[in-house]
Design an enzyme around this catalytic site. Sequence first.
Site, PDB file in Angstrom:
ATOM      1  N   ASN A   1       0.841  -1.195   0.000  1.00 33.71           N
ATOM      2  CA  ASN A   1       0.000   0.000   0.000  1.00 33.71           C
ATOM      3  C   ASN A   1       0.878   1.248   0.000  1.00 33.71           C
ATOM      4  O   ASN A   1       1.582   1.524   0.985  1.00 33.71           O
ATOM      5  CB  ASN A   1      -0.906   0.032   1.232  1.00 33.71           C
ATOM      6  CG  ASN A   1      -1.657   1.359   1.349  1.00 33.71           C
ATOM      7  OD1 ASN A   1      -2.664   1.570   0.688  1.00 33.71           O
ATOM      8  ND2 ASN A   1      -1.153   2.281   2.162  1.00 33.71           N
ATOM      9  N   GLU A   2       0.897   1.954  -1.127  1.00 32.85           N
ATOM     10  CA  GLU A   2       1.488   3.296  -1.266  1.00 32.85           C
ATOM     11  C   GLU A   2       3.004   3.359  -1.112  1.00 32.85           C
ATOM     12  O   GLU A   2       3.564   4.446  -0.968  1.00 32.85           O
ATOM     13  CB  GLU A   2       0.805   4.296  -0.318  1.00 32.85           C
ATOM     14  CG  GLU A   2      -0.661   4.512  -0.647  1.00 32.85           C
ATOM     15  CD  GLU A   2      -1.344   5.555   0.231  1.00 32.85           C
ATOM     16  OE1 GLU A   2      -0.692   6.109   1.139  1.00 32.85           O
ATOM     17  OE2 GLU A   2      -2.544   5.811   0.003  1.00 32.85           O
ATOM     18  N   ASP A   3       3.684   2.231  -1.174  1.00 36.14           N
ATOM     19  CA  ASP A   3       5.141   2.285  -1.055  1.00 36.14           C
ATOM     20  C   ASP A   3       5.794   2.895  -2.295  1.00 36.14           C
ATOM     21  O   ASP A   3       6.810   3.589  -2.195  1.00 36.14           O
ATOM     22  CB  ASP A   3       5.701   0.886  -0.790  1.00 36.14           C
ATOM     23  CG  ASP A   3       5.387   0.402   0.611  1.00 36.14           C
ATOM     24  OD1 ASP A   3       4.697   1.124   1.353  1.00 36.14           O
ATOM     25  OD2 ASP A   3       5.819  -0.708   0.973  1.00 36.14           O
TER      26      ASP A   3
END
Length: 851
Positions: free
Chosen positions: A428-430
């Site tokens: 998630n969103e890395d």
Amino acid sequence: MSHRTLLPIDKNWQFKQFGQDDDAYLPVCQFPTNIHLDLLHHKLIPDPLMGKNENDVQWVGETAWAYRTRFASPELKDPQKAVLVFGGLDTFATVSLNGRVILESDNMFVRQRVDVTKVLTESRDNELLISFDAAYLRGWRQVDTQPDHKWGCWNGDNSRLAVRKSQYHWGWDWGPELLTCGPWRPIHLEIASSLITDLSAGVAVEDSLKSAEVTVDATVEGLASSILFSISLGGRVVASETALVTDCRAVAVFKVQVPELWYPARYGSQPLYTIKAILRDGNHVFDTAVRRIGLRKVELVQQPLENQPGTSFFFRVNNIPIFCGGSNWIPADNFVPLISKERYYDWIKLVADGNQAMLRIWGGGIYEEEHLYDACDELGILVWQDFMFACGNYPADPNFLASVEREARENVKRLRHHPSIVIWAGNNEDYTYAETETLGYNHNDPDPDNWLASDFPARYIYEKILPDVCKELMPGTYYHPGSPWGGENSLSPLVGDLHQWNVWHGSQEKYQDFDKLAGRFVSEFGMEAFPSIKTIDAYLLQGRGDLERFAQSSTVDFHNKAAGHERRLALYLAENIRYSPESLERYVYCTQLVQAECLASAYRLWKREWKGPGREYCGGALVWQMNDCWPGTSWSICDYYLRPKFAYFTVKREMAPMTIGLKRRETTHASDRHTRVHTETEVKVEAWGSNLGLDDLTADCLVKAWDVETGKEVLARTLSAKHLFSANSSTEIASLNLTAALKSAGHPGRTVVAAYLYREDRQIARCVDWPEPLKYLHFQRPKQLKATLSDDCRTIRLSAEVPIKGLAVECDDDGVKFDDNLIDIVPSEEVSIGVSGFTSETRFSTQCLNQ
């Protein structure tokens, strides 16, 4: 030799602070458990969900703890073995049996199996001791050993990146910092001489959907020679076959003709086949394993679009394109052992009843309990499953990579039989974090060794380890490197999925402009709102009489973890409605109304872009978020106690099988290009219908309009007769020139418009559009507002003589459930909402923006 036996190790558990004398041990409150639950049970800490008690329990997360129990040894007969199976240990655990260290574990997400045949005692009970080190401190020690790595994250602190533990335990912008530890999943002793260690089923449905091939694969330990495989439906065996065990493995392939296919909710039923494997040698049965599976064909379609750049991103199930309106899921509690099977089912029932098609399991929580996926299988909810990485730059040292690969393998194996899971995403969103912090990775570099040497080494996890695991273990399910991810740019609106946070975060756009903020698949977006007033009263230390019971109190602010929430809530309230924080009940209503308006706008406008084959410009929208992990203010549409906010109902309405949408646009024309005086303003209302059903339908579109202040009807006409709405797509109806249509009958700036779809004199869709911002309107207080309970107590009928914005029906009794809520009312019509749990004695109240 005998059948495998499982002996639960769930009795007589005790705990203490590590290093204390043995007389400090206290009994646990339940099993599985964690340290906060046990300390709270013995009143050694205050309830961390109440008031600001979270601050007073932070010492727990920087302390080491010990758990112990005793159990009797079973009788073993050669060649039986005894294996201790630990479902989950959170997180840095050292396990001793009878004084001998048998396991050291450092990953919360992996199951551990230890052969203890020779460690068990014969003459006395066995002592099992588990000590848990402080994950927070261990994490920082790991950070300190890698000074060259560019540590950094959003939410929590850098220590979490080094620890394979639920990342939300470090706190997030919707939840508290509660660093738990303990045996959080079951422990049992397994007695067997031969057993099935893994059972899987690969499903391939032909394009014609007329047949399916099911490849059943079992991995075996021990000396058994064969497995009887069978596949059945509703207790009826469809096929069976005996396969020999070769190199610890047995495989059978079944051809199922005219299969009963598993469909998402509303598109068909959810039949679940049972695959069964009986491990045996001759007539002797050693072990039995069972899985429930669904036969379905799933594709993620990414292909060029007509008349627009980029590629589509939508799911096709059994050849049916699915617009995936749904939500994101975080763990339903900070203390997962509290979540019962029934509570999981109640949550997923809310998802299904809300017309949602998909649930995304977010990457900062846990690989969820089987109960959640079972409920999704049964109720037809598609699951987007993240791997557990979120919002940071993770390390990639050899030990970390090895732990991650094991974690991935075990959890993909554990979950791969669920038909509801249709996609795995790496994080998630890395990628967004890496781009925002300019870590400088080269998307076009194909060399994994270079990724490891870069400032964003975790790319090796997301583009090498995880996809390799998924390809090997679950090859029929699409793997996506991250969420969001669009190749060269994670924020691309044209490729892949998008997290749209320019409403609330970012540039803080107006939610009325969500059509300008679309993506091919919007996997996150949202707006905050306060929870139910009952939820606030539950966390205030003195309840309704608490001096902190006002909207801007330090305790109420404490239960909102979003940075800058005061300014952002105030911005969206102030831009749209007249409000005051003086009455907490009214303020709760106002925040929930704005959230509901915001999310309805997003679903309505993005679903408009689902235009049919070759024009799937937006393939889904998943609101952040469905649920809460504690009683707080957040983006959830249902709060911690499963109490729906008003937005839950607007999402439900917008995701109904047939809807009508309206969009008001205002343009100003000047008589020449320099004048500021000689201008004319024109207001148009665009209308469209969204048919998510699988059949074309024809309907008449009627529009009516009223003066907001007087309630006088100023327009009534058929906008389009016998209009064709193609199956599974949105269809434009017409653009109504409201200025011209009203003439002298009214002014667009004070005219509310309602549009209806009628089919054979039956209303099938309804939408009410208001001049905005709502704060400019001179709402009239109704004199004839009626909210009448039917004689059978199953329906409330609503009506008024003037237009009403956001009429909410509320009841103090949690046993009362509403099918709908927050209704816009216009004169000359009656709207009915279904209710359950009512009696003739039930008292309810109403409020609306007009009041």
